[in-house]
Design an enzyme around this catalytic site. Structure first.
Site, PDB file in Angstrom:
ATOM      1  N   SER A 143     -65.254 -96.149-111.761  1.00 26.29           N
ATOM      2  CA  SER A 143     -65.079 -95.056-112.721  1.00 26.29           C
ATOM      3  C   SER A 143     -65.299 -95.590-114.127  1.00 26.29           C
ATOM      4  O   SER A 143     -65.049 -96.772-114.396  1.00 26.29           O
ATOM      5  CB  SER A 143     -63.663 -94.475-112.624  1.00 26.29           C
ATOM      6  OG  SER A 143     -63.404 -93.579-113.692  1.00 26.29           O
ATOM      7  N   TYR A 156     -54.603 -96.507-113.082  1.00 29.85           N
ATOM      8  CA  TYR A 156     -55.939 -96.051-112.674  1.00 29.85           C
ATOM      9  C   TYR A 156     -57.023 -96.893-113.330  1.00 29.85           C
ATOM     10  O   TYR A 156     -57.973 -97.336-112.661  1.00 29.85           O
ATOM     11  CB  TYR A 156     -56.116 -94.579-113.025  1.00 29.85           C
ATOM     12  CG  TYR A 156     -57.400 -93.993-112.490  1.00 29.85           C
ATOM     13  CD1 TYR A 156     -57.573 -93.810-111.121  1.00 29.85           C
ATOM     14  CD2 TYR A 156     -58.438 -93.633-113.347  1.00 29.85           C
ATOM     15  CE1 TYR A 156     -58.752 -93.278-110.608  1.00 29.85           C
ATOM     16  CE2 TYR A 156     -59.613 -93.097-112.847  1.00 29.85           C
ATOM     17  CZ  TYR A 156     -59.772 -92.923-111.473  1.00 29.85           C
ATOM     18  OH  TYR A 156     -60.949 -92.401-110.980  1.00 29.85           O
TER      19      TYR A 156
END
Length: 265
Positions: A143, A156
């Site tokens: 990501s 994250y």
């Protein structure tokens, strides 16, 4: 019984919705034989039944944190498909986390277990078969959140940065075996995960458009690709931005929603 494969033999985790389901649909259009792994059995069955050549595809209900289940699924798919061409470690979770909140520690651990450790557990059972074949592709879904740490999203961001670095190391290890390792870093993709975000998401892309570009990138032999390209430009700028300027610009950036609400600031 071995299934007759008209196209590539592709195993995808997190396949029941979002990016995983879109990748499955795209590969099915290209005549692929699919192994679809996810927690929701009903959603997997519905997806597999909707795809072209549905009789070629196998579903594997399970949690990627259950490494024994992943290994069993890998063995079954290799045996029934007659080999393996592409493995996509796509399963992931995302929650906001705060280090000072004790209730967030197990959330942080779950993010690392699902996004990082499960990527290793997904790839591992397929490597021997790929070595014997002399070819194969391992795809890690990272990501742009892993490019730099984001406030309120340390778990994250750390997990996706780890996926990038892990895949880079694995790429070097697998080179002599003829096994390719590809890292795909999505920007904002319109999925159930990102719909939890209560802030503007620039360059938001549908899963279908993302899947088309990702499949082309994987086939094209890239090592690392940010999709969409606009977020790739943003990622490069963020990587080059001096720490002092980054801190000034992002200290008050919008934060991901936390799963644990007790003692939330």
């Amino acid at each position: 019984m071995t299934m007759a494969a008209a196209g590539p033999r592709v195993f995808i985790t997190g396949a029941s919705s979002g990016i995983g389901a879109a990748l499955a649909a795209r590969y099915a259009q290209e005549g692929a034989t699919l192994g679809l792994f996810a927690r929701r059995e009903a959603a997997l069955r519905e997806l597999a039944g909707s795809l072209p050549h549905s009789d070629l595809h196998r579903i594997y209900p399970g949690d990627v944190c259950d490494h024994a289940a992943l290994s069993a699924a890998a063995r079954d798919f290799i045996a029934t498909a007659g080999g393996i061409d592409i493995v996509i470690a796509n399963a992931g979770i995302s929650h906001g986390t705060l280090t000072e909140v004790p209730e967030d520690l197990p959330v942080f651990e779950a993010i690392i277990a699902t996004n990082v450790t499960a990527t290793v557990a997904t790839f591992g059972p397929f490597i021997e078969a790929m070595r014997e074949q002399g070819h194969g592709t391992l795809v890690g879904i990272a990501s742009v959140a892993g490019v730099r740490g984001l406030p309120g999203g340390g778990g994250y961001s750390a997990s996706k940065a780890a996926v990038v670095t892990y895949c880079e190391a694995l790429r070097l290890e697998m080179r002599r075996h003829g096994i390719r390792v590809v890292t795909i870093a999505p920007g904002y993709i319109d999925t159930p995960m990102t719909r939890q975000n209560k802030y503007h998401m620039p360059f938001l892309m549908t899963p279908e458009r993302f899947a088309g570009r990702a499949v082309r990138a994987i086939a094209g032999g890239v090592r690392y690709r940010v999709i969409p390209w606009q977020m790739g430009v943003v990622a490069k700028l963020l990587r080059w931005l001096p720490d002092a300027l980054y801190d000034l610009a992002f200290a008050r950036a919008p934060r991901k929603a936390r799963k644990a609400r007790k003692h939330a600031p």
